[in-house]
Design an enzyme around this catalytic site. Structure first.
Site, mmCIF file in Angstrom:
data_model
loop_
_atom_site.group_PDB
_atom_site.id
_atom_site.type_symbol
_atom_site.label_atom_id
_atom_site.label_comp_id
_atom_site.label_asym_id
_atom_site.label_seq_id
_atom_site.Cartn_x
_atom_site.Cartn_y
_atom_site.Cartn_z
ATOM 1 N N SER A 10 17.532 -11.165 32.832
ATOM 2 C CA SER A 10 16.372 -10.789 32.011
ATOM 3 C C SER A 10 15.216 -10.226 32.825
ATOM 4 O O SER A 10 14.146 -9.952 32.292
ATOM 5 C CB SER A 10 15.889 -12.015 31.224
ATOM 6 O OG SER A 10 15.698 -13.119 32.087
ATOM 7 N N ASN A 95 14.692 -24.173 31.898
ATOM 8 C CA ASN A 95 14.524 -24.307 30.437
ATOM 9 C C ASN A 95 13.099 -24.691 30.055
ATOM 10 O O ASN A 95 12.511 -24.110 29.142
ATOM 11 C CB ASN A 95 15.512 -25.332 29.877
ATOM 12 C CG ASN A 95 16.943 -24.875 30.054
ATOM 13 O OD1 ASN A 95 17.183 -23.740 30.470
ATOM 14 N ND2 ASN A 95 17.893 -25.739 29.754
ATOM 15 N N HIS A 141 -4.523 1.192 -8.886
ATOM 16 C CA HIS A 141 -3.385 2.123 -9.049
ATOM 17 C C HIS A 141 -3.689 3.500 -8.440
ATOM 18 O O HIS A 141 -3.127 4.504 -8.877
ATOM 19 C CB HIS A 141 -2.992 2.300 -10.516
ATOM 20 C CG HIS A 141 -2.906 1.019 -11.281
ATOM 21 N ND1 HIS A 141 -1.746 0.312 -11.438
ATOM 22 C CD2 HIS A 141 -3.872 0.284 -11.914
ATOM 23 C CE1 HIS A 141 -1.980 -0.780 -12.141
ATOM 24 N NE2 HIS A 141 -3.268 -0.824 -12.434
ATOM 25 N N SER A 262 -1.066 21.470 13.957
ATOM 26 C CA SER A 262 0.338 21.768 13.699
ATOM 27 C C SER A 262 0.736 22.952 14.565
ATOM 28 O O SER A 262 -0.087 23.815 14.874
ATOM 29 C CB SER A 262 0.506 22.122 12.221
ATOM 30 O OG SER A 262 1.597 22.991 12.045
ATOM 31 N N LYS A 268 -4.339 22.879 10.165
ATOM 32 C CA LYS A 268 -4.037 21.455 10.025
ATOM 33 C C LYS A 268 -4.817 20.545 10.954
ATOM 34 O O LYS A 268 -5.070 20.862 12.112
ATOM 35 C CB LYS A 268 -2.547 21.221 10.272
ATOM 36 C CG LYS A 268 -1.679 21.858 9.238
ATOM 37 C CD LYS A 268 -1.593 21.024 7.990
ATOM 38 C CE LYS A 268 -0.390 20.119 8.103
ATOM 39 N NZ LYS A 268 -0.263 19.325 6.887
ATOM 40 N N ASN A 270 -4.026 16.729 11.277
ATOM 41 C CA ASN A 270 -3.227 15.623 10.745
ATOM 42 C C ASN A 270 -3.712 14.269 11.267
ATOM 43 O O ASN A 270 -4.016 14.136 12.452
ATOM 44 C CB ASN A 270 -1.754 15.807 11.129
ATOM 45 C CG ASN A 270 -1.193 17.110 10.594
ATOM 46 O OD1 ASN A 270 -1.559 17.539 9.498
ATOM 47 N ND2 ASN A 270 -0.344 17.747 11.366
ATOM 48 N N GLU A 275 -1.366 7.417 10.839
ATOM 49 C CA GLU A 275 0.035 7.391 10.393
ATOM 50 C C GLU A 275 0.882 6.527 11.323
ATOM 51 O O GLU A 275 1.786 5.809 10.890
ATOM 52 C CB GLU A 275 0.603 8.808 10.347
ATOM 53 C CG GLU A 275 0.012 9.645 9.235
ATOM 54 C CD GLU A 275 0.432 11.109 9.344
ATOM 55 O OE1 GLU A 275 0.918 11.648 8.351
ATOM 56 O OE2 GLU A 275 0.276 11.712 10.415
HETATM 57 N N1 ARG Z 1 16.056 -16.283 31.661
HETATM 58 C C1 ARG Z 1 16.223 -17.476 30.870
HETATM 59 C C2 ARG Z 1 15.527 -17.276 29.514
HETATM 60 O O1 ARG Z 1 14.787 -16.379 29.380
HETATM 61 C C3 ARG Z 1 15.612 -18.635 31.566
HETATM 62 C C4 ARG Z 1 16.221 -19.943 31.218
HETATM 63 C C5 ARG Z 1 17.616 -20.004 31.697
HETATM 64 N N2 ARG Z 1 18.202 -21.263 31.467
HETATM 65 C C6 ARG Z 1 19.551 -21.491 31.531
HETATM 66 N N3 ARG Z 1 19.952 -22.666 31.294
HETATM 67 N N4 ARG Z 1 20.375 -20.512 31.809
HETATM 68 O O2 ARG Z 1 15.750 -17.998 28.595
#
Ligand code: ARG
Length: 441
Positions: A10, A95, A141, A262, A268, A270, A275
C-alpha cells in the site's frame, strides 16, 4: 513467478500517512521508555532517528520500497540507527498502528475542512451584507414563487454549512479515541500505559475493546458521510451558480478564474468550476459506497480488506477540500446584478399569493380567494400583462374587496418586508440571521 508485492502493498497510497506514522511512533516510544520496556537511551536514539526521517521526507527524500508506510519507516530507521530501531515495534502491531495513523489523519482533515466551511460562510456573509437590498424571485419547482431577498437565499447555504460544521465536530468525538495498545487484536502482555500515549497525542479517550479498535472503520465511514452531505450542499449551490450565471437569468457574473471559453463558440463563458463541483459530488458518494462495501460482512478482527479504506478516505477529503476552496472564492468574487434580479422578481405573477392573502385578510375563505386570483392570473396571462399592469378598477371587476392599496400589496419590496415571521425574508429577519451567523464564524 511474477512479484505481486505491488498488488499486496500500500506504500503507493499510504506514504501520505508518513507524518502521522512518525508522530504516533514517537509517542509510543516515549511511553515504552516511561514504562521501562525500553531504556531512555534507546528511546532517545529512536526518536532522533524518526525526526531525521521526517526532516528527510520534508526535503523530498523517498522512503525505501517496502510493503507499506509502517515497514518503510521502520526499515529506514534501522538503516539509520542500527538494530535498536527494531525495538520501536515492541508492544504494538501494524493493525493498531494503521488504525492510529488513519485517526490522526482524519482528525487533521476535520480541522482543515471545518475551516474551509468557515471561509465559505464568510464569503456568503460578505455578499449577503453587500446585497442586502437585492430583491430576487424565489422559486419552487424552479418556477417563480414569491419574491425574496437574494441575501436570504444565499444565507440558506451558510446555515447548511453551519450544520456541516456541527456534524464534523460530532464526528471528531468518535475519531478522537486512541486505538494504539490494542496490538494485533488481543492487547499486549507488556506493561504499557495507553492513557499516557493518549495524552501525548491529544486523544480524549482510549478505545475500550482491542478487537473493535483494530477492525472497525466506522469513524472513517462517518467522516466520509459528513463529507458526502457537504457535497450535496456544495452541488446545490453550484447548480444555483450555473443557473444564475446563465444568459437567461443573468443574476450573477462569475469571475473569469472560474469560467472557460469554448474552442468553437467565441461568445461562451462556461461555469466549469461550478459544474465540476457538481460533478465531483459523485466521486465522494462513490467513496462512501466504496468504504461501506469494504466493511460489509467483514469478520473480526483485522482483515487485509481494511487496507482499502485509505483511497476513498483520501479521495473524499481531497475532493471536498478542493471544492470548498473553489466555492468560497467563487462566491466571494461573483458580481451580483440587482437590476436583473429585480426585473425578474416582477415577472411570473410572483405577487399572486399576496393577492390571495389580501382577500383572505378581508374575510374571504382562502380557497375562494385562491380561485379569484387564479382568474386574475389567467386574464393577465392571456393579455400578456403583469399583475401591476392592471388598474385598481380592473382588480375590482374580479372582487369588490380590492381597494386602492392593492397596488402596494403586489410590490415585491413590500411583499418581502411583510414576511416578518422568525426566519422569514424581511430585511430585519435577514439582518438578524447575519448577526447570528457572524457570531458563529
Ligand atoms: N498496510 C496495512 C493496512 O493498510 C497495514 C496493516 C497490515 N496488517 C497486517 N496484519 N497485514 O491495513
Amino acid at each position: 513467478m511474477k512479484d505481486y508485492g505491488k498488488f499486496i502493498g500500500s506504500l503507493s497510497f499510504d506514504a501520505r500517512l508518513a507524518f502521522f506514522d512518525v508522530v504516533g511512533s514517537i509517542a509510543h516510544v516515549k511511553m515504552l521508555a516511561k514504562c521501562g520496556i525500553i531504556s531512555q537511551q534507546e528511546a532517545k536514539r529512536i526518536i532522533k532517528g524518526l525526526l531525521a526521517i521526517l526532516a528527510g521526507m520534508q526535503k523530498g527524500r523517498r522512503l525505501p520500497q517496502k510493503e507499506d508506510v509502517h515497514y518503510a519507516i521502520e526499515a529506514e530507521l534501522i538503516k539509520r540507527i542500527g538494530p535498536v530501531g527494531g525495538k520501536m515495534h515492541t508492544a504494538r502491531s501494524r493493525n493498531d498502528q494503521v488504525a492510529l495513523d488513519l485517526r490522526l489523519y482524519i482528525r487533521d482533515e476535520i480541522r482543515a475542512i471545518y475551516e474551509l466551511l468557515v471561509s465559505c460562510q464568510k464569503s456568503i456573509l460578505v455578499q449577503a451584507k453587500k446585497n442586502l437590498d437585492a430583491v430576487a424571485p424565489g422559486y419552487t419547482h424552479l418556477q417563480p414563487a414569491q419574491p425574496i431577498l437574494f441575501s436570504h437565499q444565499l444565507l440558506a447555504y451558510a446555515w447548511m454549512f453551519e450544520r456541516d460544521k456541527e456534524r464534523l465536530k460530532d464526528c471528531f468525538k468518535r475519531v478522537n479515541e486512541l486505538p494504539l495498545g490494542s496490538a494485533a487484536l488481543a492487547g499486549t502482555s507488556f506493561p504499557i500505559d495507553r492513557k499516557y500515549v493518549a495524552k501525548l497525542l491529544g486523544f480524549s479517550a482510549v478505545t475500550k475493546n482491542s478487537i473493535d479498535a483494530v477492525s472497525d472503520r466506522d469513524f472513517a465511514v462517518e467522516f466520509i458521510s459528513c463529507l458526502a452531505i457537504i457535497m450535496t450542499h456544495l452541488s446545490r449551490l453550484a447548480e444555483e451558480m450555473i443557473i444564475w450565471s446563465s444568459v437567461e437569468f443573468g443574476f450573477v457574473k462569475l469571475s473569469g478564474a472560474f469560467t472557460t471559453g469554448s474552442s468553437i463558440m467565441p461568445q461562451k463563458k462556461n461555469p466549469d468550476a461550478a459544474e465540476l463541483v457538481r460533478g465531483k459530488t459523485g466521486r465522494v458518494f462513490g467513496d462512501l459506497a466504496a468504504l461501506l462495501t469494504v466493511m460489509k460482512g467483514l469478520s473480526l478482527a483485522y482483515n487485509r480488506d481494511l487496507q482499502e479504506d485509505k483511497p476513498p478516505v483520501f479521495d473524499a477529503a481531497d475532493t471536498v477540500s478542493g471544492c470548498l476552496e473553489v466555492t468560497a472564492e467563487m462566491i466571494a468574487t461573483m458580481q451580483v446584478s440587482k437590476k436583473r434580479m429585480e426585473a425578474s422578481a416582477k415577472k411570473g405573477f410572483i405577487g399572486a399569493t399576496e393577492l390571495a392573502d389580501y382577500l383572505a385578510k378581508k374575510g374571504i375563505p382562502f380557497r375562494k380567494a385562491h380561485g379569484i386570483v387564479k382568474g386574475i392570473v389567467d386574464h393577465c396571462a392571456a393579455g400578456d400583462i403583469s399583475l401591476d399592469g392592471l388598474s385598481v378598477q380592473e382588480y375590482r371587476e374580479f372582487s369588490k374587496l380590492f381597494g386602492p392599496d392593492v397596488k402596494k400589496c403586489i410590490d415585491p419590496k413590500n411583499i418581502i418586508e411583510s414576511k416578518k415571521s422568525l426566519g422569514g425574508t424581511s430585511s430585519k429577519q435577514v439582518r438578524m440571521q447575519i448577526e447570528e451567523l457572524s457570531k458563529k464564524i
